[in-house]
Motif scaffolding. Structure first.
Motif, PDB file in Angstrom:
ATOM      1  N   ASP A   1       0.482   5.787  -0.376  1.00  0.00           N
ATOM      2  CA  ASP A   1      -0.418   6.921  -0.171  1.00  0.00           C
ATOM      3  C   ASP A   1      -0.025   7.953  -1.238  1.00  0.00           C
ATOM      4  O   ASP A   1       1.083   8.489  -1.193  1.00  0.00           O
ATOM      5  CB  ASP A   1      -0.152   7.429   1.262  1.00  0.00           C
ATOM      6  CG  ASP A   1      -0.932   8.663   1.639  1.00  0.00           C
ATOM      7  OD1 ASP A   1      -1.673   9.202   0.805  1.00  0.00           O
ATOM      8  OD2 ASP A   1      -0.789   9.090   2.805  1.00  0.00           O
TER       9      ASP A   1
ATOM     10  N   THR B   1       0.831  -1.209   0.000  1.00  0.00           N
ATOM     11  CA  THR B   1       0.000   0.000   0.000  1.00  0.00           C
ATOM     12  C   THR B   1       0.861   1.253   0.000  1.00  0.00           C
ATOM     13  O   THR B   1       1.832   1.345   0.759  1.00  0.00           O
ATOM     14  CB  THR B   1      -0.911  -0.001   1.253  1.00  0.00           C
ATOM     15  OG1 THR B   1      -1.729  -1.168   1.195  1.00  0.00           O
ATOM     16  CG2 THR B   1      -1.791   1.228   1.301  1.00  0.00           C
TER      17      THR B   1
ATOM     18  N   ASN C   1      -4.753   9.153   0.936  1.00  0.00           N
ATOM     19  CA  ASN C   1      -5.191   8.511  -0.305  1.00  0.00           C
ATOM     20  C   ASN C   1      -4.430   7.196  -0.510  1.00  0.00           C
ATOM     21  O   ASN C   1      -3.534   7.100  -1.336  1.00  0.00           O
ATOM     22  CB  ASN C   1      -4.918   9.488  -1.460  1.00  0.00           C
ATOM     23  CG  ASN C   1      -5.292   8.913  -2.802  1.00  0.00           C
ATOM     24  OD1 ASN C   1      -6.321   8.276  -2.954  1.00  0.00           O
ATOM     25  ND2 ASN C   1      -4.436   9.122  -3.790  1.00  0.00           N
ATOM     26  N   GLU C   2      -4.817   6.204   0.300  1.00  0.00           N
ATOM     27  CA  GLU C   2      -4.100   4.915   0.254  1.00  0.00           C
ATOM     28  C   GLU C   2      -4.657   3.994  -0.817  1.00  0.00           C
ATOM     29  O   GLU C   2      -5.877   3.833  -0.921  1.00  0.00           O
ATOM     30  CB  GLU C   2      -4.290   4.185   1.594  1.00  0.00           C
ATOM     31  CG  GLU C   2      -3.556   4.786   2.744  1.00  0.00           C
ATOM     32  CD  GLU C   2      -3.767   3.911   3.977  1.00  0.00           C
ATOM     33  OE1 GLU C   2      -3.597   2.678   3.904  1.00  0.00           O
ATOM     34  OE2 GLU C   2      -4.125   4.474   5.016  1.00  0.00           O
ATOM     35  N   TRP C   3      -3.731   3.355  -1.517  1.00  0.00           N
ATOM     36  CA  TRP C   3      -4.128   2.361  -2.528  1.00  0.00           C
ATOM     37  C   TRP C   3      -3.204   1.152  -2.443  1.00  0.00           C
ATOM     38  O   TRP C   3      -1.979   1.311  -2.408  1.00  0.00           O
ATOM     39  CB  TRP C   3      -3.976   2.948  -3.933  1.00  0.00           C
ATOM     40  CG  TRP C   3      -5.063   3.902  -4.292  1.00  0.00           C
ATOM     41  CD1 TRP C   3      -5.127   5.230  -3.954  1.00  0.00           C
ATOM     42  CD2 TRP C   3      -6.245   3.613  -5.036  1.00  0.00           C
ATOM     43  NE1 TRP C   3      -6.273   5.784  -4.453  1.00  0.00           N
ATOM     44  CE2 TRP C   3      -6.986   4.814  -5.124  1.00  0.00           C
ATOM     45  CE3 TRP C   3      -6.760   2.462  -5.629  1.00  0.00           C
ATOM     46  CZ2 TRP C   3      -8.208   4.885  -5.795  1.00  0.00           C
ATOM     47  CZ3 TRP C   3      -7.971   2.549  -6.299  1.00  0.00           C
ATOM     48  CH2 TRP C   3      -8.683   3.746  -6.370  1.00  0.00           C
ATOM     49  N   LYS C   4      -3.797  -0.037  -2.486  1.00  0.00           N
ATOM     50  CA  LYS C   4      -2.984  -1.243  -2.712  1.00  0.00           C
ATOM     51  C   LYS C   4      -2.501  -1.180  -4.147  1.00  0.00           C
ATOM     52  O   LYS C   4      -3.287  -0.828  -5.051  1.00  0.00           O
ATOM     53  CB  LYS C   4      -3.836  -2.496  -2.522  1.00  0.00           C
ATOM     54  CG  LYS C   4      -3.976  -2.873  -1.079  1.00  0.00           C
ATOM     55  CD  LYS C   4      -4.465  -4.289  -0.915  1.00  0.00           C
ATOM     56  CE  LYS C   4      -4.364  -4.585   0.579  1.00  0.00           C
ATOM     57  NZ  LYS C   4      -5.283  -5.542   1.051  1.00  0.00           N
ATOM     58  N   ASN C   5      -1.258  -1.569  -4.384  1.00  0.00           N
ATOM     59  CA  ASN C   5      -0.712  -1.479  -5.748  1.00  0.00           C
ATOM     60  C   ASN C   5      -1.618  -2.142  -6.774  1.00  0.00           C
ATOM     61  O   ASN C   5      -1.900  -1.582  -7.829  1.00  0.00           O
ATOM     62  CB  ASN C   5       0.674  -2.135  -5.818  1.00  0.00           C
ATOM     63  CG  ASN C   5       1.718  -1.363  -5.030  1.00  0.00           C
ATOM     64  OD1 ASN C   5       1.526  -0.183  -4.723  1.00  0.00           O
ATOM     65  ND2 ASN C   5       2.823  -2.016  -4.694  1.00  0.00           N
TER      66      ASN C   5
ATOM     67  N   ASP D   1      -4.784  -2.766  -6.783  1.00  0.00           N
ATOM     68  CA  ASP D   1      -6.050  -2.048  -7.040  1.00  0.00           C
ATOM     69  C   ASP D   1      -5.785  -0.809  -7.895  1.00  0.00           C
ATOM     70  O   ASP D   1      -6.533  -0.507  -8.822  1.00  0.00           O
ATOM     71  CB  ASP D   1      -6.712  -1.641  -5.716  1.00  0.00           C
ATOM     72  CG  ASP D   1      -7.130  -2.851  -4.901  1.00  0.00           C
ATOM     73  OD1 ASP D   1      -7.316  -3.932  -5.507  1.00  0.00           O
ATOM     74  OD2 ASP D   1      -7.251  -2.723  -3.671  1.00  0.00           O
ATOM     75  N   LEU D   2      -4.702  -0.109  -7.562  1.00  0.00           N
ATOM     76  CA  LEU D   2      -4.343   1.084  -8.344  1.00  0.00           C
ATOM     77  C   LEU D   2      -4.061   0.708  -9.803  1.00  0.00           C
ATOM     78  O   LEU D   2      -4.525   1.369 -10.737  1.00  0.00           O
ATOM     79  CB  LEU D   2      -3.120   1.746  -7.708  1.00  0.00           C
ATOM     80  CG  LEU D   2      -2.698   3.114  -8.246  1.00  0.00           C
ATOM     81  CD1 LEU D   2      -1.861   3.845  -7.220  1.00  0.00           C
ATOM     82  CD2 LEU D   2      -1.935   3.034  -9.531  1.00  0.00           C
TER      83      LEU D   2
END
Ligand code: NAD
Ligand code: TYD
Length: 349
Positions: free
Chosen positions: A220, A218, A250-254, A256-257
């Motif tokens: 941000d 994850t 603004n967190e994203w798992k790689n 999902d991004l």
């Protein structure tokens, strides 16, 4: 003020230089950059003829040169961004990171201390750093300004070391400094070795998208222009000897991004929905890979009134548009030495 900005031909530095030159005609901006593989004067072509702007080609690891430019131009302020910045390269060649990020920073600190000689009225040394100095988070929690440093990569260890030197020059010599630790940036001019621009480039070229490990890491993400806005604000209004964390909540798992990016790129390219996602390839993990970064940006928000100006959806759309409109830039920076780097980093995956 006469302000030295280092690394102003790089990704974030170019946005900072543009902002200072255009929003602050009262300052003269000196952009000092060695123009390594990551530095490109094309990034700041639009302001190169501004009256309050001067470019200096130079290397921060060269102590005598750095002393001489401080004497010649009599800077009042420094905004220091020049660095080796890519974690994967730091794993291959840690010493390059020690030289630029540690020795280079100490050279700048010495030159500022020697020029200002304890007369610190109206002077400021601003060191731009990363949230990676805090190491990794588990599934919960956020990095605050009080989180202890625990860097895990040679890159983050070199940035942590430089942060400590800045703080130590404040304590020992009274040097007036401010320091910020920011989360992952993305946006125009991002060099295509980092996740988002690399994957935009590979999708255009229909090449594999190398996701490290299981992709459940994850980050941000913050739009680079919002980082430049924060740097402007902290330089002018931040308190001496303070650290501010900057991030977009603004967190994203790689993984999902990457899937969102694939969908947006399919639309942009007029390709069938799902075609870019087929390029996703899980590859060997990065050694020492930090699980999760996430910034608590409450301090800069409540004390200085900063917050991001764009949502992630808006920022990502602007970024994709920029890469499409600037394919010549992308072609230029991915020719030559980039090919060699790419082969070494990814060819056996
Ligand atoms: P970048 O790699 O895109 O640019 C670095 C710039 O520094 C280049 O223009 C390069 O030519 C110049 N440079 C490198 N070595 C030099 C030397 N010895 N002398 C003079 N110039 C030299 O980096 P970036 O992503 O724009 O990062 C800028 C700063 O922000 C770095 O200090 C980095 O640690 C920090 N930071 C980056 C991020 C991010 O997500 N990219 C996040 C937080 C903090
Ligand atoms: P990166 O953009 O290199 O930034 P940082 O390592 O400073 O966070 O990487 C962002 C995330 O994406 C990180 O978890 C590593 C991962 N990643 C991949 O999965 N594949 C890649 O090819 C790259 C460059 C990164």
């Amino acid at each position: 003020m006469k302000i030295l900005i280092t690394g102003g031909a790089g990704f974030i530095g170019s946005h900072v230089v543009r902002r200072f030159v255009t929003k602050h005609p009262e300052h003269h901006i000196y952009n000092l950059d060695a123009l390594t593989y990551a530095g490109n004067l094309e990034n700041i072509k639009d302001i190169e003829h501004a009256k309050n702007y001067t470019f200096l080609k130079g290397d921060i690891t060269d102590a005598a040169y750095i002393q001489s430019v401080f004497e010649k131009y009599q800077f009042d302020g420094v905004v220091h961004l020049a660095a080796e910045s890519h974690v994967d390269r730091s794993i291959t060649d840690p010493m390059a990171f020690v030289k630029t990020n540690v020795f280079g920073t100490v050279n700048l600190l010495n030159a500022a201390r020697d020029l200002w000689k304890g007369d610190y009225e109206g002077k400021r040394f601003y060191h731009v750093s990363t949230d990676e100095v805090y190491g990794t988070l588990g599934a919960t929690g956020l990095f605050t300004e009080e989180t202890p440093y625990a860097p895990n990569s040679p890159y983050s260890a070199s940035k942590a070391s430089s942060d400590h030197f800045v703080r130590a020059y404040g304590e020992t010599y009274g040097l007036p400094y401010v320091l910020t630790n920011c989360s992952n940036n993305y946006g125009p001019h991002h060099f295509p070795e980092k996740l988002i621009p690399l994957f935009i480039h590979n999708i255009i070229e229909e090449k594999p998208l190398p996701v490290y490990g299981d992709g459940n890491y994850t980050r941000d993400w913050l739009f680079v222009i919002d980082h430049a806005r924060a740097i402007d604000l902290v330089f002018h209004e931040g308190k001496n000897a303070e650290t501010y964390n900057i991030g977009g909540f603004n967190e994203w798992k790689n993984i999902d991004l990457v899937k969102v990016l694939c969908t947006l790129m399919d639309r942009k390219l007029g390709r069938a929905e799902g075609s870019s996602a087929q390029l996703i390839t899980f590859v060997k993990d990065r050694p020492g890979h930090d699980l999760r970064y996430a910034i608590d940006a409450t301090k800069i928000n409540t004390q200085l009134g900063w917050q991001p100006s764009v949502t992630f959806e808006e920022g990502l759309a602007k970024t994709i548009d920029w890469f499409f409109d600037n394919q010549e830039w992308l072609a230029n920076v991915t020719s030559g030495a980039y090919q060699e780097y790419y082969q070494k980093q990814y060819v056996n995956e």
